[in-house]
Design an enzyme around this catalytic site. Structure first.
Site, PDB file in Angstrom:
ATOM      1  N   ILE A  17      38.455  33.861  43.551  1.00 18.35           N
ATOM      2  CA  ILE A  17      37.496  32.783  43.313  1.00 18.35           C
ATOM      3  C   ILE A  17      37.627  31.696  44.366  1.00 18.35           C
ATOM      4  O   ILE A  17      36.624  31.202  44.887  1.00 18.35           O
ATOM      5  CB  ILE A  17      37.707  32.189  41.907  1.00 18.35           C
ATOM      6  CG1 ILE A  17      37.312  33.202  40.829  1.00 18.35           C
ATOM      7  CG2 ILE A  17      36.905  30.901  41.727  1.00 18.35           C
ATOM      8  CD1 ILE A  17      37.682  32.769  39.410  1.00 18.35           C
ATOM      9  N   ASP A  56      52.643  24.734  47.984  1.00 12.41           N
ATOM     10  CA  ASP A  56      53.023  25.134  46.638  1.00 12.41           C
ATOM     11  C   ASP A  56      52.618  24.019  45.686  1.00 12.41           C
ATOM     12  O   ASP A  56      53.220  22.938  45.702  1.00 12.41           O
ATOM     13  CB  ASP A  56      54.529  25.376  46.570  1.00 12.41           C
ATOM     14  CG  ASP A  56      54.997  25.931  45.232  1.00 12.41           C
ATOM     15  OD1 ASP A  56      54.212  25.875  44.261  1.00 12.41           O
ATOM     16  OD2 ASP A  56      56.147  26.404  45.150  1.00 12.41           O
ATOM     17  N   TYR A 148      48.809  30.473  28.641  1.00 12.61           N
ATOM     18  CA  TYR A 148      47.684  30.374  29.576  1.00 12.61           C
ATOM     19  C   TYR A 148      46.564  29.524  28.985  1.00 12.61           C
ATOM     20  O   TYR A 148      46.025  28.625  29.645  1.00 12.61           O
ATOM     21  CB  TYR A 148      47.174  31.778  29.896  1.00 12.61           C
ATOM     22  CG  TYR A 148      46.015  31.806  30.862  1.00 12.61           C
ATOM     23  CD1 TYR A 148      46.202  31.500  32.202  1.00 12.61           C
ATOM     24  CD2 TYR A 148      44.736  32.157  30.432  1.00 12.61           C
ATOM     25  CE1 TYR A 148      45.138  31.528  33.094  1.00 12.61           C
ATOM     26  CE2 TYR A 148      43.675  32.193  31.316  1.00 12.61           C
ATOM     27  CZ  TYR A 148      43.878  31.878  32.645  1.00 12.61           C
ATOM     28  OH  TYR A 148      42.817  31.909  33.528  1.00 12.61           O
ATOM     29  N   VAL A 181      36.855  37.760  35.907  1.00  5.55           N
ATOM     30  CA  VAL A 181      36.224  37.846  37.225  1.00  5.55           C
ATOM     31  C   VAL A 181      36.873  38.981  38.005  1.00  5.55           C
ATOM     32  O   VAL A 181      38.084  39.241  37.871  1.00  5.55           O
ATOM     33  CB  VAL A 181      36.374  36.506  37.978  1.00  5.55           C
ATOM     34  CG1 VAL A 181      35.706  36.570  39.346  1.00  5.55           C
ATOM     35  CG2 VAL A 181      35.779  35.367  37.145  1.00  5.55           C
TER      36      VAL A 181
END
Length: 250
Positions: A17, A56, A148, A181
């Site tokens: 993405i 990072d 998540y 996706v």
């Protein structure tokens, strides 16, 4: 639409993405700083308006230094796309503190740091657009996705709160919430689900595809098209929204 003269920052911009959004922004004239943990991945896709910079998002000092360097090289960030994240499922009772903290550090702390540092230069300009990449898991619970989902709900809360902080100014904050996706994350999760559930890879992939209401994986370019709309003309009144991209009502 022209984004000539605009500097965009896209985290996790080397693949999936993030890369699709970065390429779409560059095609409209933006100078796009793309970040990721591996410089070699970024180097492979750099060029044509894309400038790779290893960063990072879990590391505050690294984010501060690298965003400062990007601003010094290409000017204030006026488009910020906080996309970097990890996705992995695990049964709640099997979840270690290390697993929890790593995902929170990447998916939520990383968004906070990216936005905080980007806003330092953005607010010195007269226009800015912030897009966070949440997930359909940010608006609903997902099986084996407690960690998540929690992080992605947090991303939406952060985005909405910032929209209130800057209400009335020429800055908008919106979250995109894709379902599954067609990216390397789906490929990795196919193998993980197959092993964890004891099912075939075909069945594992179908379990993700079937979450999407139109029963197909979403192309990264579809997410990029939504991002372009949010930075384009006529989008200034779209603010504080969690926009679901899932092939139908969830």
């Amino acid at each position: 639409m022209s984004l000539n003269g605009k500097h965009a920052l896209v985290t996790g911009g080397g693949t999936g993405i993030g890369l699709a959004i970065a390429r779409a922004l560059a095609a409209e004239g933006a100078q796009v700083t793309i970040t990721g943990r591996r410089q070699e991945v970024l180097d492979d896709v750099a060029g044509k308006g894309l400038f790779g910079m290893a960063m990072d998002v879990r590391d505050e000092d690294d984010v501060v230094a690298k965003v400062e360097a990007a601003v010094a090289a290409r000017g204030p960030i006026q488009i910020c796309v906080a996309n970097a994240g990890i996705a992995e499922g695990k049964a709640f009772h099997k979840m270690s503190m290390e697993f929890w903290r790593n995902m929170v550090a990447t998916n939520l702390d990383g968004v906070f740091l990216t936005l905080r540092e980007s806003m330092k230069s953005m607010t010195q300009t007269d226009w800015g657009r912030v897009i966070t990449i949440s997930s359909i898991a940010g608006v609903k619970g997902m099986p084996s996705g407690a960690c998540y989902s929690a992080t992605k709900h947090g991303v939406i809360g952060l985005t909405r709160s910032l929209s209130e902080d800057y209400l009335g100014q020429n800055f908008t904050f919106n979250a995109l919430c894709p379902a599954f996706v067609d990216t390397p994350i789906v490929t990795r999760n196919t193998d993980n689900i197959s092993k964890r559930a004891g099912i075939s890879e075909e069945e594992a992939r179908a379990s993700m595809v079937n979450v999407n209401r139109h029963k197909r994986l979403i192309a990264p370019e579809e997410i990029a098209a939504a991002a372009l709309w949010l930075v384009g003309p006529g989008s200034g009144s779209v603010n504080g929204q969690a926009i679901e991209i899932a092939g139908g009502q969830m």
